[in-house]
Scaffold this active site. Structure first.
Site, PDB file in Angstrom:
ATOM      1  N   SER A  24       5.094 -17.759  45.201  1.00  0.00           N
ATOM      2  CA  SER A  24       6.214 -16.825  45.411  1.00  0.00           C
ATOM      3  C   SER A  24       6.947 -17.096  46.717  1.00  0.00           C
ATOM      4  CB  SER A  24       5.711 -15.384  45.378  1.00  0.00           C
ATOM      5  OG  SER A  24       4.651 -15.209  46.300  1.00  0.00           O
ATOM      6  N   ASN A 111      -3.079  -7.296  48.064  1.00  0.00           N
ATOM      7  CA  ASN A 111      -2.499  -6.297  47.159  1.00  0.00           C
ATOM      8  C   ASN A 111      -1.878  -5.122  47.909  1.00  0.00           C
ATOM      9  OD1 ASN A 111      -3.566  -8.041  45.334  1.00  0.00           O
ATOM     10  ND2 ASN A 111      -5.177  -6.671  44.577  1.00  0.00           N
ATOM     11  N   THR A 156      43.969   9.494  29.831  1.00  0.00           N
ATOM     12  CA  THR A 156      42.762   9.731  29.025  1.00  0.00           C
ATOM     13  C   THR A 156      42.918   8.798  27.831  1.00  0.00           C
ATOM     14  OG1 THR A 156      43.776  11.524  27.749  1.00  0.00           O
ATOM     15  CG2 THR A 156      42.581  12.180  29.733  1.00  0.00           C
ATOM     16  N   HIS A 157      41.821   8.260  27.353  1.00  0.00           N
ATOM     17  CA  HIS A 157      41.866   7.264  26.252  1.00  0.00           C
ATOM     18  C   HIS A 157      42.756   6.075  26.619  1.00  0.00           C
ATOM     19  CE1 HIS A 157      40.259  10.556  23.656  1.00  0.00           C
ATOM     20  NE2 HIS A 157      41.042  11.288  24.426  1.00  0.00           N
ATOM     21  N   SER A 278      45.614 -20.301  39.639  1.00  0.00           N
ATOM     22  CA  SER A 278      45.177 -21.033  38.452  1.00  0.00           C
ATOM     23  C   SER A 278      45.454 -22.505  38.687  1.00  0.00           C
ATOM     24  CB  SER A 278      45.950 -20.528  37.238  1.00  0.00           C
ATOM     25  OG  SER A 278      45.982 -21.530  36.238  1.00  0.00           O
ATOM     26  N   LYS A 284      50.342 -18.039  38.614  1.00  0.00           N
ATOM     27  CA  LYS A 284      49.297 -17.020  38.493  1.00  0.00           C
ATOM     28  C   LYS A 284      48.724 -16.558  39.831  1.00  0.00           C
ATOM     29  CE  LYS A 284      47.195 -15.757  35.180  1.00  0.00           C
ATOM     30  NZ  LYS A 284      46.446 -16.445  34.108  1.00  0.00           N
ATOM     31  N   ASN A 286      45.326 -14.300  40.352  1.00  0.00           N
ATOM     32  CA  ASN A 286      44.275 -13.651  39.563  1.00  0.00           C
ATOM     33  C   ASN A 286      43.387 -12.751  40.426  1.00  0.00           C
ATOM     34  OD1 ASN A 286      45.133 -14.979  37.238  1.00  0.00           O
ATOM     35  ND2 ASN A 286      43.891 -16.789  37.730  1.00  0.00           N
ATOM     36  N   GLU A 291      37.237  -9.095  38.917  1.00  0.00           N
ATOM     37  CA  GLU A 291      36.613  -9.535  37.658  1.00  0.00           C
ATOM     38  C   GLU A 291      35.142  -9.880  37.861  1.00  0.00           C
ATOM     39  OE1 GLU A 291      39.489 -12.273  35.326  1.00  0.00           O
ATOM     40  OE2 GLU A 291      40.169 -12.281  37.389  1.00  0.00           O
ATOM     41  N   TYR A 318      -3.732  -3.935  40.228  1.00  0.00           N
ATOM     42  CA  TYR A 318      -2.851  -5.068  40.488  1.00  0.00           C
ATOM     43  C   TYR A 318      -2.993  -6.143  39.416  1.00  0.00           C
ATOM     44  CZ  TYR A 318      -0.517  -9.006  42.673  1.00  0.00           C
ATOM     45  OH  TYR A 318       0.337 -10.050  42.903  1.00  0.00           O
ATOM     46  N   GLN A 323       4.143  -9.618  40.926  1.00  0.00           N
ATOM     47  CA  GLN A 323       4.902 -10.518  41.793  1.00  0.00           C
ATOM     48  C   GLN A 323       6.337 -10.681  41.278  1.00  0.00           C
ATOM     49  OE1 GLN A 323       3.033 -14.033  43.653  1.00  0.00           O
ATOM     50  NE2 GLN A 323       4.243 -15.249  42.230  1.00  0.00           N
ATOM     51  N   LYS A 326       9.988  -9.202  42.629  1.00  0.00           N
ATOM     52  CA  LYS A 326      10.763  -9.627  43.799  1.00  0.00           C
ATOM     53  C   LYS A 326      12.105 -10.254  43.467  1.00  0.00           C
ATOM     54  CE  LYS A 326       6.642  -9.805  46.384  1.00  0.00           C
ATOM     55  NZ  LYS A 326       5.951  -9.317  45.149  1.00  0.00           N
TER      56      LYS A 326
HETATM   57  N1  ARG Z   1       2.496 -12.913  46.063  1.00  0.00           N
HETATM   58  C1  ARG Z   1       1.758 -11.820  45.559  1.00  0.00           C
HETATM   59  C2  ARG Z   1       2.695 -10.734  45.009  1.00  0.00           C
HETATM   60  O1  ARG Z   1       3.814 -10.773  45.337  1.00  0.00           O
HETATM   61  C3  ARG Z   1       0.919 -11.211  46.635  1.00  0.00           C
HETATM   62  C4  ARG Z   1      -0.286 -10.498  46.157  1.00  0.00           C
HETATM   63  C5  ARG Z   1      -1.260 -11.439  45.577  1.00  0.00           C
HETATM   64  N2  ARG Z   1      -2.484 -10.800  45.261  1.00  0.00           N
HETATM   65  C6  ARG Z   1      -3.411 -11.395  44.522  1.00  0.00           C
HETATM   66  N3  ARG Z   1      -4.481 -10.713  44.304  1.00  0.00           N
HETATM   67  N4  ARG Z   1      -3.259 -12.605  44.076  1.00  0.00           N
HETATM   68  O2  ARG Z   1       2.316  -9.884  44.244  1.00  0.00           O
END
Ligand code: ARG
Length: 460
Positions: A24, A111, A156-157, A278, A284, A286, A291, A318, A323, A326
């Site tokens: 991660s 965790n 409206t509409h 454009s 143009k 834009n 958008e 957990y 993970q 994120k």
């Molecule tokens: N990178 C992990 C997460 O974002 C951290 C926690 C990992 N815990 C584990 N028991 N492997 O969740």
């Protein structure tokens, strides 16, 4: 050789493909500062509770501070083989202070560590987002004040309904964005409990003080249940749903900007710096910003959906699935932040074509309802009846290709001979808008006061 941190029972190295899938660090490097803050609080508490020696705690904290400066100076090398931000920092700490670094992870697990990092990050980001919304509200309220008496058609509409002021329309977004901001503050109220010290899931037999770490990190108290502390991600979800709602509001405004910029509407102009050209059609200009903001909403709602699906049916406590909270969060935050910034710029710099808006507001028989109201007030007949009379007047005007304020007494009397000159004189486009003084109505004086009140409040 297996991973240093957890490799005790392993005999071979992690397969590179699994490492790539599992790591991660590619995105959780963003939690570095929160991770260090959490570790400093934890190391402080470990010494205060005599779980490690004071000199050990001091060494750990000094090392962590050095790492913080390295990270802030962009002098820190994040390594994929160290999987995540927690192990990257711990490994660097070991390089700096030696084996005593290993004492930091006493009475702690990744965790509760990651849950704490995420909460600290959410607190910071919720506050930042609230400030970005505030700036966007200021831009809207300032335009509203400039245009408290600029007339435009209200729809409206998407059919012309009744004339309103441009300021009134813009202040409508100030109100909805304010609820978005309140939602962020509400979420902050629930972000006040610290997961730290829940350890892997069950708590710990070390005599830790979770109240102390909670306080050191600015939380009100520790989370009461160690399983909940490591398992729950509802506050990430809550933030993502806040972001989704913000993006819906932005996207509706973006859609209106796009419409207003079209040559059919021609209500506003944006400066060159906020439009694009454009590559084939030289004429143009834009509204790409609007958008893109409109379309990014799909991406933000997608992030909310991603996490809803990750969490659905996931057993306590957990699981590595967590993970996956994120990337959707970080992406939705980045997207919402830049959308709010660009929206503020567009609002601040747009120039209304007042004359075009005024003329448009007279189209579509937009004062028909008001004429019906005037007949109710002057002839003392029920609204349902005047509604019918004005329906006939509209049909008459349509036939004669006239607008309602172009009709003369003679025209009105063709439809109903109770209509007098006095009544016809009341049918003035200006007066009709000025008279919308009911609470929350579009009368320019109302709008001016509202815009001023908002600006006072928002600039506090
Ligand atoms: N990178 C992990 C997460 O974002 C951290 C926690 C990992 N815990 C584990 N028991 N492997 O969740």
């Amino acid at each position: 050789m297996a991973n240093k941190m957890w490799g005790g029972r392993f005999t071979s190295k992690t397969d590179a493909l699994l490492e790539d899938l599992n790591a991660s660090i590619k995105y959780d490097y963003r939690l570095a500062i929160q991770d260090i803050d959490g570790s400093i609080a934890h190391a402080t508490m470990l010494a205060e509770c005599s779980i490690i020696k004071r000199e050990e705690s001091k060494k750990i904290i000094d090392g962590l501070k050095k790492i913080r400066s390295e990270i802030l100076a962009e002098n820190f090398e994040f390594k994929i083989e160290l999987e995540d931000i927690h192990m990257n920092i711990e490994s660097r700490l070991t390089e700096i202070i030696g084996p005593v670094a290993g004492k930091l992870h006493t009475a702690r697990s990744r965790n509760d560590q990651v849950a704490t990092d995420m909460k600290l990050y959410l607190i910071k980001k919720n506050r930042y987002l609230a400030s970005l919304i505030n700036s966007c509200q200021i831009a809207l309220a300032e335009q509203a004040l400039e245009n408290y008496a600029t007339f435009m058609p209200g729809y409206t509409h998407l059919q012309i309904a009744q004339p309103i002021t441009f300021g009134h329309h813009l202040l409508s977004y100030v109100e909805s964005l304010n609820r978005d901001k309140q939602r962020l503050h509400d979420t902050l109220k629930r972000l006040n409990e610290s997961p730290l010290g829940a350890a892997a899931l069950a708590g710990t037999s070390y005599p830790i003080d979770r109240h102390m770490t909670a306080k050191l990190l600015g939380f009100d108290k520790p989370m009461a249940n160690s399983i909940d502390a490591v398992s729950s991600r509802d506050l990430v979800l809550e933030t993502l749903s806040n972001l989704a709602i913000i993006s819906i509001n932005l996207s509706r405004l973006a859609e209106e900007i796009t419409l207003w910029m079209s040559s059919e509407f021609n209500f506003i102009k944006l400066p060159d710096s906020l439009t694009t050209g454009s590559s084939i059609m030289p004429q143009k200009r834009n509204p790409d910003g609007a958008e893109i903001i409109r379309s990014k909403t799909g991406r933000i709602i997608g992030s909310l959906n991603t996490l809803l699906i990750v969490l659905k049916g996931l057993p306590l406590s957990y699981s590595k699935d967590l993970q996956e909270d994120k990337e959707p969060l970080f992406d939705a935050l980045d997207t919402t932040e830049i959308s709010l910034k660009v929206m503020s710029l567009m609002i601040k710099n747009m120039i209304p074509n007042k004359q075009v808006m005024l003329e448009a507001s007279k189209k579509g028989y937009s004062i028909a309802t008001d004429i019906a109201d005037i007949l109710v007030q002057t002839l003392d007949i029920p609204f349902r009846e005047t509604h019918k009379i004005v329906g006939e007047i509209v049909a008459y005007a349509e036939d004669k290709k006239l607008t309602l304020d172009e009709l003369t007494l003679k025209d009105f009397q063709q439809i109903d001979d109770r209509i007098t000159n006095d009544i016809v004189n009341k049918i003035s486009f200006d007066a009709i808008i000025q008279n919308k003084t009911s609470f929350g109505g579009t009368a320019p004086e109302n709008v001016r006061k509202e815009a001023e009140n908002w600006l006072k409040l928002l600039k506090k």
